[in-house]
Design a protein around this motif. Structure first.
Motif, short mmCIF file in Angstrom:
data_model
loop_
_atom_site.label_atom_id
_atom_site.label_comp_id
_atom_site.label_asym_id
_atom_site.label_seq_id
_atom_site.Cartn_x
_atom_site.Cartn_y
_atom_site.Cartn_z
N GLY A 7 50.96 44.33 12.88
CA GLY A 7 51.45 45.75 13.46
C GLY A 7 50.89 47.43 13.43
N ASP A 8 49.34 47.04 12.80
CA ASP A 8 48.90 48.43 12.30
C ASP A 8 47.73 48.12 13.58
OD1 ASP A 8 49.91 49.15 10.16
OD2 ASP A 8 48.52 48.70 8.49
N GLY A 9 48.40 47.61 14.16
CA GLY A 9 47.17 47.86 15.39
C GLY A 9 46.35 46.69 15.84
N VAL A 10 45.42 45.88 15.21
CA VAL A 10 44.49 44.38 15.39
C VAL A 10 45.53 43.86 16.43
CG1 VAL A 10 43.05 42.90 14.81
CG2 VAL A 10 43.29 45.34 13.17
N SER A 11 44.64 42.89 17.46
CA SER A 11 44.90 42.03 18.25
C SER A 11 43.92 41.02 18.22
CB SER A 11 44.25 42.94 19.96
OG SER A 11 45.73 43.62 19.68
N PRO A 12 44.32 39.49 18.58
CA PRO A 12 43.35 38.93 18.02
C PRO A 12 41.45 39.33 18.94
CG PRO A 12 44.93 38.14 18.24
CD PRO A 12 45.07 39.40 19.26
N GLY A 47 39.75 41.63 14.77
CA GLY A 47 40.32 40.37 15.63
C GLY A 47 39.85 39.34 15.23
N TYR A 48 39.12 38.84 14.63
CA TYR A 48 38.06 37.07 14.46
C TYR A 48 38.83 37.61 13.02
CZ TYR A 48 35.77 33.46 13.29
OH TYR A 48 35.33 32.05 12.70
N VAL A 49 39.35 37.49 12.18
CA VAL A 49 40.35 37.32 11.39
C VAL A 49 41.77 36.71 11.28
CG1 VAL A 49 41.13 38.64 9.02
CG2 VAL A 49 38.66 39.69 9.38
N LEU A 50 42.31 37.95 12.40
CA LEU A 50 43.28 37.81 12.59
C LEU A 50 43.50 36.36 13.30
CD1 LEU A 50 46.61 38.27 13.44
CD2 LEU A 50 45.77 39.71 14.93
N ARG A 51 42.53 35.81 14.20
CA ARG A 51 43.04 35.11 15.39
C ARG A 51 42.81 33.66 14.24
NH1 ARG A 51 39.52 35.35 20.29
NH2 ARG A 51 41.35 35.61 21.09
N ALA A 95 28.84 21.32 16.72
CA ALA A 95 29.47 21.86 16.43
C ALA A 95 29.60 23.42 17.53
CB ALA A 95 28.94 22.59 15.42
N PHE A 96 28.40 23.51 18.22
CA PHE A 96 28.08 24.98 19.13
C PHE A 96 29.03 24.42 20.82
CE2 PHE A 96 26.42 26.35 22.92
CZ PHE A 96 26.15 27.95 22.65
N THR A 97 29.25 22.97 20.62
CA THR A 97 29.91 22.61 21.86
C THR A 97 31.75 23.07 22.20
OG1 THR A 97 28.00 21.38 22.27
CG2 THR A 97 30.28 20.97 24.17
N LEU A 98 31.93 22.80 20.86
CA LEU A 98 32.83 23.13 20.69
C LEU A 98 33.66 24.52 20.35
CD1 LEU A 98 33.58 21.03 17.54
CD2 LEU A 98 34.99 20.50 19.42
N HIS A 99 32.59 25.53 19.94
CA HIS A 99 32.81 26.59 20.03
C HIS A 99 32.51 27.29 21.65
CE1 HIS A 99 31.11 30.98 19.42
NE2 HIS A 99 32.54 31.06 17.82
N ASP A 100 31.51 26.64 21.96
CA ASP A 100 31.16 27.88 23.31
C ASP A 100 32.03 27.39 24.45
OD1 ASP A 100 29.49 29.54 24.25
OD2 ASP A 100 28.74 27.96 25.15
N THR A 101 32.23 26.15 24.14
CA THR A 101 33.19 25.33 25.18
C THR A 101 34.39 25.85 24.96
OG1 THR A 101 31.35 23.91 26.30
CG2 THR A 101 33.84 23.33 26.87
N TYR A 102 35.27 25.39 24.10
CA TYR A 102 36.52 24.85 23.72
C TYR A 102 37.29 26.08 22.40
CZ TYR A 102 36.26 20.07 26.08
OH TYR A 102 36.09 19.71 26.61
N GLY A 103 36.09 26.97 22.05
CA GLY A 103 36.61 27.95 21.04
C GLY A 103 36.95 27.99 19.97
N PHE A 104 36.46 26.64 18.97
CA PHE A 104 36.72 26.50 18.00
C PHE A 104 35.80 27.60 17.40
CE2 PHE A 104 38.43 22.07 17.15
CZ PHE A 104 39.33 21.70 18.42
N PRO A 105 36.28 27.84 16.10
CA PRO A 105 35.53 28.83 15.74
C PRO A 105 35.23 27.90 14.49
CG PRO A 105 38.17 29.03 15.13
CD PRO A 105 38.21 28.06 16.10
N LEU A 106 33.46 27.10 14.01
CA LEU A 106 33.29 27.06 13.05
C LEU A 106 34.58 26.42 12.16
CD1 LEU A 106 30.84 25.65 12.62
CD2 LEU A 106 30.15 27.70 10.87
#
Length: 907
Positions: A294-299, A305-309, A396-407
């Protein structure tokens, strides 16, 4: 008592006591030290520090607050929330300790029918700072508290600051005794579950410096005046007045839990701790996410944006762990709207956008979960099978880089599987793969400055901006600053030694950077005896939103405070800037006409001849949509619409349909820019052309994603647009001449050539791979024996890709049979058609494959690949049977193969 009533009573109590009601600020403020507003007093910090004179002596507010360090604790305990409402009353050099204590005590203990909360005075306790005898005595005198219900506590508990340099002071906290069923007797020092803090009265009198903890910082000295800053936790008071055990049972959070429970196979509060934690995570994060959007942040992938995501993804995964597999976020946002709407009507008015952004993130993350979860299960199973308890950083890096899993998600899933994660290895790979995005310093050029030096000028009143009506203004120099220090005079020689010389004028035609429009350029020259003084204006910024500061380079003479000068904007610069800014409004209107009302502005930048416009939208635009947007924009240009600006009340402007930027705060009176009547109507303080035809042609250069749910359009306007089109025309003419076809046939001819080139490249790849496989058969036949292990360690043809090497390594390993075998293949960089290395082919790929028999002897591909990597200045990783990597030192290939043979020999 409902939460909305608690808020209203608080505000009414202090308004009757002479306080001005100040609306909650956005949770996003222009402060580089704060990701989100985390305390009720944040918007008042300049007043406490004496940087600005407060417009009132007393204020009251209920501030939206977000604290992110405790995200992992949310749900585990019933006390942590990421979003909370902080009700506070503030005194700026007016009343102090006596007034703060009296106002708080009367509101808490007055009967409900007299506007109070009706708390039993016998159940209230107070704490004071160790040596604050004055506050101790006031609690006895005003509230009649006996000495045994007033406890002294140290700096960590009763000395308040924001946790960063800024205002601070001793505090006095008010606690409510919930009774013996909640714990032992003895007051807050004995048990803060039984004695729950509901109000903190801060006697704001000092300024603190840097520090590492709540009680480890330097007191720099007293503030210019003694102030009061209090904070009453609305959620905690609601918990007590509604007779529930914790904040999740209150009227604003329980409905979210109930909405999930209606869909989940397992309910809330049925004795399953893990399930209850998930319910609480969903309730807390849903409310916080709605407020942030509502205050203007998008994921996004960094910052807010990272906190919201992260919040949205924790909601989605928690729901799935409760057995809710269908989409649910849209329903949760609706529940938050219904519960919070009476206090925050923006959640109702802006609901469609809030829900759309949240649902889009849910849709994207569901795809991520489906694919990434399978990979995680495979990696976790392999880790356990090897006897290890740590998931590798590479996985863990592959999960993050390929599939967008945050750590954080990988850490949570690993913990549930009984594993930990090699976080250091993950971060090392992240750092190697890409540099962290840099913050946009241009948007915060004044954010870190100590504004106290400018306070006297800020207090004298705002700079008069004349730039809407003229480009040249006579003005008087109010102040001169060099490197943030006020000086009486600045000369050419002084300016040459500093990159930070500022002139502050009483009036100016220069537009200060804001609203996406960069600052004007031009000159400031002397008059009279100082006629030889001349300075180039390189930047213009606002201080405290009211004072214009001109960053200059003095080219000749000297400027003295009090001098009369002539400030002149470069007319060509201003003309180009107005074209860019008005063009931005036109593109915005065209986007909404083509895509619909959900294409809402998310940011912009315009400079002479160029504009970029960010807007909320899911998915790339089609070529047809891009063409339509460009055509609608240029039709409006050709229509030569009048551009009109006027000032009006904010609510009147909104009622007219004027567009406002989400997340921005606006004064009560706003400027509206209208282009062509209903075609474009926006709140805007920028400079514009007088008619749309002056914008000139608008050429859209491209459209791309800049974050989840945010797209960006870039365009040229005016002469820059013409020059771009002229280059495109020349390029097309050149291609037509080279290909010997008419211009209209160039695209078809180029497509035909590209197709033929691709076919030729495929044939070359097929032939190269066939030759490599033939060589692989020979390599297997010629394998050398090192100890008990058959080894193939070879340099392959230059330019082979990592994928080719993996295929060959598997073929060779298969041909070596069941005896222990290791295959190591490495290739030199390829060459370009000009015979030079370059581009993506500069790397040295390598692969190591180990069969099961060799693994039984203790050989691991993920270990051997590191031996191979070092001599070629590379890195690698993988699993026990197959690992790969890349380097950049082709000169070390032979040494790498020799090192690998030696390592096998030692094993």
């Amino acid at each position: 008592m409902q939460t909305h009533e608690i808020r209203k009573r608080f505000l009414d109590h202090f308004v009757k006591a002479g306080h001005v009601e100040v609306p909650s600020a956005s949770v996003i403020l222009d402060d580089p030290n704060l990701l989100f507003v985390n305390a009720g007093m944040v918007q008042f910090v300049p007043y406490f520090l004496g940087q600005r004179t407060p417009p009132w002596k007393r204020a009251v507010s209920v501030q939206k607050c977000i604290r992110t360090p405790d995200i992992d604790e949310v749900g585990i305990t019933t006390r942590h929330n990421t979003f909370f409402q902080m009700a506070g009353n503030f005194s700026f050099g007016d009343y102090f300790k006596e007034g703060a204590i009296e106002y708080a005590w009367t509101l808490l203990t007055n009967p409900v029918d007299q506007g109070g909360y009706g708390f039993d005075p016998e159940r209230l306790w107070a704490t004071v700072y160790l040596d604050d005898d004055e506050a101790f005595g006031l609690w006895q005198e005003i509230a009649g508290l006996p000495a045994e219900r007033i406890q002294r506590r140290g700096m960590a508990d009763n000395y308040w600051s924001m946790g960063i340099p800024g205002p601070c002071g001793p505090s006095s906290e008010i606690y409510y005794d919930r009774g013996p069923e909640y714990g032992v007797e003895g007051g807050p020092v004995a048990n803060e579950d039984r004695y729950i803090e509901i109000w903190n009265l801060v006697f704001m009198q000092n300024e603190r410096g840097e520090g590492t903890s709540k009680d480890d910082f330097e007191i720099l000295g007293p503030l210019p005046r003694k102030n009061i800053d209090t904070g009453m936790g609305v959620e905690r008071v609601a918990c007590l007045l509604q007779g529930v055990d914790n904040v999740y049972e209150t009227d604003l959070l329980r409905p979210v839990i109930d909405a999930v429970a209606a869909r989940a196979p397992r309910g809330y509060g049925q004795g399953h701790h893990d399930d209850d934690v998930r319910y609480r995570i969903i309730a807390d994060h849903s409310r916080t996410a709605a407020i942030i959007i509502g205050d203007g942040v998008s994921p996004g992938n960094d910052g807010r944006g990272y906190v919201l995501r992260r919040l949205l993804r924790r909601i989605i995964r928690s729901a799935k762990l409760l057995g809710v597999d269908d989409p649910i976020v849209g329903e949760l946002m609706a529940t938050v709207r219904d519960t919070m709407g009476p206090s925050y009507p923006e959640l109702v008015n802006d609901f469609d956008r809030i829900q759309r952004i949240a649902v889009a993130e849910e849709t994207a993350f569901n795809r991520t979960l489906a694919s990434g979860s399978r990979l995680f299960e495979e990696a976790a199973t392999a880790t356990k099978a090897s006897g290890a308890t740590v998931l590798s950083g590479a996985d863990a890096f592959t999960l993050h880089d390929t599939y967008g899993f945050p750590l954080e998600l990988t850490l949570e899933m690993a913990a549930e599987a009984g594993l930990s994660v090699d976080e250091e290895g993950f971060r090392s790979l992240m750092a190697e793969q890409r540099a962290r995005a840099k913050a946009d310093a241009a948007a915060r050029k004044q954010a870190h400055m100590d504004l106290s030096a400018y306070r006297e000028l800020v207090d004298t009143g705002p700079t008069e901006f004349t730039g809407f009506d003229e480009l040249v203004s006579e003005a008087r120099i109010l102040g001169i600053f060099v490197d943030g220090r006020r000086v009486p005079v600045v000369s050419h020689e002084t300016s040459a030694e500093s990159d930070n010389v500022e002139l502050i004028l009483d009036r100016t035609p220069f537009y200060a950077e804001s609203g996406g429009q960069i600052a004007d350029e031009g000159s400031i020259t002397g008059t009279g005896a100082s006629v030889s003084a001349k300075a180039a204006v390189t930047d213009v910024q606002k201080i405290a939103k009211t004072l214009w500061t001109h960053r200059v380079k003095v080219e000749s003479g000297e400027f003295v405070e009090g001098d009369t000068v002539v400030a002149a904007v470069d007319p060509r610069w201003r003309h180009g800037a107005t074209q860019g800014h008005s063009g931005t409004h036109m593109v915005h209107a065209a986007l909404r006409q083509v895509l619909g009302p959900n294409a809402v502005q998310a940011g912009s930048l315009n400079r002479p001849g160029y504009l970029r416009f960010d807007f909320n939208w899911q998915g790339a635009l089609t070529e047809e949509q891009r063409s339509q947007i460009e055509e609608v924009t240029n039709q409006a240009v050709e229509a030569d619409y009048e551009v009109r600006s006027f000032t009006t009340e904010l609510e009147t402007a909104k009622a007219m349909g004027a567009m406002a930027l989400f997340g921005e705060s606006y004064p009560d009176e706003v400027r509206v820019v209208e282009i062509g009547g209903p075609f474009s109507l926006e709140l805007c303080g920028g400079t514009h052309v007088r008619s749309s035809a002056q914008i000139g042609p608008v050429t859209i250069l491209g459209e791309a994603s800049v974050g989840s749910g945010v797209r960006r359009v870039e365009a040229y306007v005016g002469l820059d647009s013409y020059r771009h089109l002229a280059k495109e025309r020349a390029l097309m003419a050149g291609l037509a001449s080279t290909l010997k076809v008419p211009s209209e046939e160039v695209p078809a001819r180029v497509a035909n050539l590209v197709e033929r080139l691709r076919a030729a490249e495929k044939e070359l790849d097929r032939m190269r791979l066939a030759n490599a496989k033939a060589a692989a058969a020979n390599a297997a036949a010629g394998a050398e024996l090192i100890g008990k292990v058959r080894v193939v360690a070879q340099r392959m043809a230059a330019g082979m890709s990592a994928a080719d090497l993996r295929t060959l390594a598997g073929d060779i390993r298969g041909k070596l049979g069941s005896d222990p075998a290791v295959v190591a293949l490495i290739a030199a960089p390829g060459e370009r058609s000009d015979g030079k290395s370059g581009g993506d082919n500069d790397t040295v790929p390598f692969v190591v494959a180990v069969n099961q028999a060799a693994q039984d002897l203790g050989l691991r591909a993920n270990d051997l690949v590191k031996t191979l990597a070092a001599p070629v200045e590379g890195r690698g990783g993988g699993k026990a049977d197959l690992a790969q990597g890349a380097g950049k030192g082709a000169a070390g290939i032979d040494a790498a193969l020799a090192a690998l043979r030696a390592e096998i020999d030692r094993s």
